[in-house]
Design a protein around this motif. Structure first.
Motif, PDB file in Angstrom:
ATOM      1  N   LEU A 150       6.038 -63.538  29.706  1.00 28.72           N
ATOM      2  CA  LEU A 150       6.500 -64.072  30.759  1.00 28.72           C
ATOM      3  C   LEU A 150       7.508 -65.304  30.287  1.00 28.72           C
ATOM      4  O   LEU A 150       7.029 -65.859  29.400  1.00 28.72           O
ATOM      5  CB  LEU A 150       5.575 -64.335  31.990  1.00 28.72           C
ATOM      6  CG  LEU A 150       4.542 -63.268  32.427  1.00 28.72           C
ATOM      7  CD1 LEU A 150       3.555 -63.925  33.513  1.00 28.72           C
ATOM      8  CD2 LEU A 150       5.526 -62.326  33.293  1.00 28.72           C
ATOM      9  N   PHE A 151       8.345 -65.348  31.059  1.00 28.44           N
ATOM     10  CA  PHE A 151       9.347 -66.593  30.811  1.00 28.44           C
ATOM     11  C   PHE A 151      10.328 -66.791  32.206  1.00 28.44           C
ATOM     12  O   PHE A 151      10.460 -66.001  32.967  1.00 28.44           O
ATOM     13  CB  PHE A 151      10.213 -66.365  29.820  1.00 28.44           C
ATOM     14  CG  PHE A 151      11.353 -65.239  29.659  1.00 28.44           C
ATOM     15  CD1 PHE A 151      12.456 -65.375  29.996  1.00 28.44           C
ATOM     16  CD2 PHE A 151      10.990 -63.980  29.531  1.00 28.44           C
ATOM     17  CE1 PHE A 151      13.392 -64.456  30.105  1.00 28.44           C
ATOM     18  CE2 PHE A 151      11.889 -62.973  29.425  1.00 28.44           C
ATOM     19  CZ  PHE A 151      13.018 -63.200  29.838  1.00 28.44           C
ATOM     20  N   LYS A 152      10.631 -68.097  32.103  1.00 24.10           N
ATOM     21  CA  LYS A 152      11.450 -68.624  33.299  1.00 24.10           C
ATOM     22  C   LYS A 152      12.732 -68.492  32.917  1.00 24.10           C
ATOM     23  O   LYS A 152      13.153 -69.023  31.926  1.00 24.10           O
ATOM     24  CB  LYS A 152      11.041 -69.927  33.490  1.00 24.10           C
ATOM     25  CG  LYS A 152      11.875 -70.666  35.004  1.00 24.10           C
ATOM     26  CD  LYS A 152      11.063 -71.853  35.415  1.00 24.10           C
ATOM     27  CE  LYS A 152      11.962 -72.452  36.595  1.00 24.10           C
ATOM     28  NZ  LYS A 152      11.740 -73.607  36.987  1.00 24.10           N
ATOM     29  N   ALA A 153      13.489 -67.713  33.870  1.00 26.60           N
ATOM     30  CA  ALA A 153      15.129 -67.611  33.681  1.00 26.60           C
ATOM     31  C   ALA A 153      15.596 -66.941  34.853  1.00 26.60           C
ATOM     32  O   ALA A 153      14.880 -66.389  35.901  1.00 26.60           O
ATOM     33  CB  ALA A 153      15.374 -66.870  32.305  1.00 26.60           C
ATOM     34  N   SER A 154      16.804 -67.387  35.132  1.00 28.30           N
ATOM     35  CA  SER A 154      17.705 -66.798  36.287  1.00 28.30           C
ATOM     36  C   SER A 154      18.188 -65.381  35.826  1.00 28.30           C
ATOM     37  O   SER A 154      18.702 -65.141  34.651  1.00 28.30           O
ATOM     38  CB  SER A 154      18.831 -67.684  36.571  1.00 28.30           C
ATOM     39  OG  SER A 154      19.650 -66.720  37.251  1.00 28.30           O
ATOM     40  N   VAL A 155      18.062 -64.332  36.785  1.00 27.89           N
ATOM     41  CA  VAL A 155      18.588 -63.006  36.274  1.00 27.89           C
ATOM     42  C   VAL A 155      19.937 -62.903  36.159  1.00 27.89           C
ATOM     43  O   VAL A 155      20.480 -61.937  35.626  1.00 27.89           O
ATOM     44  CB  VAL A 155      18.075 -62.221  37.416  1.00 27.89           C
ATOM     45  CG1 VAL A 155      18.960 -62.484  38.904  1.00 27.89           C
ATOM     46  CG2 VAL A 155      18.177 -60.654  37.513  1.00 27.89           C
ATOM     47  N   LYS A 156      20.877 -63.963  36.649  1.00 27.66           N
ATOM     48  CA  LYS A 156      22.214 -64.116  36.431  1.00 27.66           C
ATOM     49  C   LYS A 156      22.734 -64.457  34.926  1.00 27.66           C
ATOM     50  O   LYS A 156      23.663 -64.478  34.700  1.00 27.66           O
ATOM     51  CB  LYS A 156      22.988 -64.896  37.596  1.00 27.66           C
ATOM     52  CG  LYS A 156      22.812 -64.309  38.800  1.00 27.66           C
ATOM     53  CD  LYS A 156      23.519 -65.211  39.849  1.00 27.66           C
ATOM     54  CE  LYS A 156      22.744 -66.377  40.076  1.00 27.66           C
ATOM     55  NZ  LYS A 156      23.810 -67.025  41.064  1.00 27.66           N
ATOM     56  N   ALA A 157      21.618 -65.192  34.227  1.00 30.72           N
ATOM     57  CA  ALA A 157      22.037 -65.642  32.957  1.00 30.72           C
ATOM     58  C   ALA A 157      20.667 -65.668  32.152  1.00 30.72           C
ATOM     59  O   ALA A 157      19.851 -66.646  31.629  1.00 30.72           O
ATOM     60  CB  ALA A 157      22.459 -67.076  33.048  1.00 30.72           C
TER      61      ALA A 157
END
Length: 513
Positions: A362-369
């Motif tokens: 798992l990792f934290k990120a925006s699906v747009k970037a």
């Protein structure tokens, strides 16, 4: 007959019947597979451990009876002649109840065979006479035998899903199954006749049977028959008939046989015994419930995951899709991203509970970037949030950016599988074709190269009524996303909400810049 041999039916959420039909064929080598709305019937010699592995179904039953709808009027339209002092309606009710009782118990030997198979599943001796001997087999299972401890949140969610599935199995169906309290009321009213059926009939139970095997009836009816009789009236009549025939006891609180399921409507008459106390859809490896597990599994099954594949869910939420995929296809590697810390924390709890820490990252990120290289994944699977994280008014504005980023990280030949709301589903053509409004209008008029097919066509018979899967292959589809081709649309139910699974295939690297 093997311990698991016999005829079964499994309930399924609306739209998942073809997925379940394919699964029972592939997983259980099932034969005589037949689909109707909300149910899949099949025969198999599979053992209990194999039957428990079904992932697209809700509840699994041993089939006792499957018949055409029961007539609700006199034979061939002939009027029923009421007895003195009786109304035509009362006469019709008595006739229908008589027909129902005859339908249910017309083959007592087969009843004993099926109940013996059920006993085998639960550790009984398997002899016909055992179904009513003193050595009764309680169905109360230890927690560790059935499922790992789950949180109250999951239990509540699973109960809600099960209820939703029951109430949406067939479109327009009126669910009239009563609560246990009301069941107890109507059984209590006739307690004397139920505990001693010989009082009302003068008959004695068949010779070798004793009143030690207990049961409970659950009846649902809809359509024409529901306008004449209630589920309680039908359930009580069936209960009395079984007691008279076999000498069994009715027990609503703690029965040996948890429930004898009876479903009567305008399509069919079905009687079955639930094979397991908990629904198949209750996953013991999911501690915090998110997306409906059966839908998540169906989405993963469309992604064509193979050994060594890299799979991404860029809006993973609580990780249900990744969990279902990793459990079914453990030889692949999985990554999940989300912008929400709380969702990632919940997903992490589920991954630890499922023992998949070494399979899912798992990792934290925006699906747009996404902080990922282009052409790095074989499959992208995701549930696009419906009006919670994104406001409905901005869904169509955000979706092009989301699709573009998913396309970028996907390898050529890979698949994208998305779960979309009805709102996004309706706008998908316009989004994928961008400014090419003429092409979009051509699709809506049916002038494009569009075909309609049956979902995962389940070969012949009545499974042909499982429809609603559009497979569209348009050269104009490449107007905006040059490398993605639509490979299928599958309508499914999420309980009170309808949704659509879209599948895309990447055919070139032209869109990745």
């Amino acid at each position: 007959m093997a311990a698991g041999g016999g005829r079964y039916f499994c309930t399924a959420g609306r739209g998942l019947e073809p997925f379940l039909a394919r699964e029972v064929r592939e997983r259980l080598a099932a034969t005589e597979v037949d689909c109707i709305s909300g149910k899949v019937f099949f025969s198999t010699e599979a053992e209990p451990s194999e039957l428990r592995r079904l992932r697209a179904g809700e509840r699994l039953f041993l089939l006792l009876k499957k018949h055409t709808p029961l007539a609700v009027s006199g034979n061939k339209g002939m009027a029923l002649i009421p007895s003195p002092g009786s109304s035509p309606l009362a006469c019709s009710q008595r006739k229908i109840l008589h027909d129902i009782k005859c339908f249910v118990i017309e083959e007592p030997e087969y009843w004993l065979d099926v109940v013996s198979v059920w006993r085998n599943f639960h550790g009984g001796e398997g002899k016909k006479d055992d179904v009513s001997q003193a050595n009764r087999l309680p169905l109360k299972r230890k927690a560790e035998e059935e499922t790992a401890p789950v949180t109250k949140r999951q239990e509540t969610e699973q109960a809600r899903e099960t209820l939703s599935e029951d109430c949406q199995v067939e479109a327009g169906e009126r669910c009239v199954e009563s609560e246990r309290k009301s069941d107890q009321d109507y059984w209590t009213e006739s307690k004397a006749s139920l505990e001693d059926p010989s009082r009302i009939s003068g008959e004695k139970p068949i010779a070798s049977e004793q009143c030690s095997f207990s049961f409970r009836v659950s009846c649902r009816c809809s359509g024409a028959i529901a306008k004449i009789l209630t589920s309680q009236e039908i359930g009580r009549a069936i209960g009395i008939a079984l007691m008279k025939q076999f000498g069994w006891r009715a027990d609503l609180r703690d029965p040996d046989l948890e429930v004898i399921f009876v479903h009567l409507n305008d399509i069919h008459s079905v009687v079955g015994i639930p094979l397991f106390r908990l629904p198949l859809a209750n996953r013991d490896y999911i501690k915090i419930a998110g997306l409906r597990s059966t839908v998540a599994w169906a989405m993963a099954s469309l992604a064509e995951i193979s050994a060594g594949a890299c799979v991404l869910d860029p809006m993973c939420g609580l990780g249900t899709i990744l969990l279902e995929a990793a459990k079914e296809w453990p030889e692949a590697c999985y990554w999940g991203a989300d912008i929400s810390d709380s969702q990632l924390e919940g997903a992490d709890v589920n991954i630890i509970t499922a023992g998949l820490v070494d399979k899912i990252e798992l990792f934290k990120a925006s699906v747009k970037a996404l902080p990922l290289p282009s052409d790095s994944f074989d499959a992208v699977i995701s549930d696009i949030p419906f009006g919670k994280k994104f406001k409905i008014t901005k869904d169509t504005e955000l979706l092009p950016d989301i699709l573009r980023e998913m396309e970028r990280v996907l390898r050529v030949g890979g698949t994208i599988v998305l779960l979309l709301s009805r709102h996004l589903h309706k706008h998908m053509d316009g989004i994928s074709q961008g400014a090419d409004s003429e092409a979009c209008r051509a699709v809506s008029r049916g002038t494009g190269e569009t075909t309609t097919a049956e979902a995962l066509n389940v070969s012949g018979n009545s499974s042909s009524l499982v429809k609603g899967v559009e497979e569209t292959f348009l050269s104009s589809r490449q107007a905006h996303f040059g490398s993605l081709v639509l490979d299928g649309i599958y309508g499914v139910s999420l309980g009170k909400t309808d949704a659509f699974i879209h599948k895309y295939r990447k055919i070139s690297s032209g869109g990745n810049q």
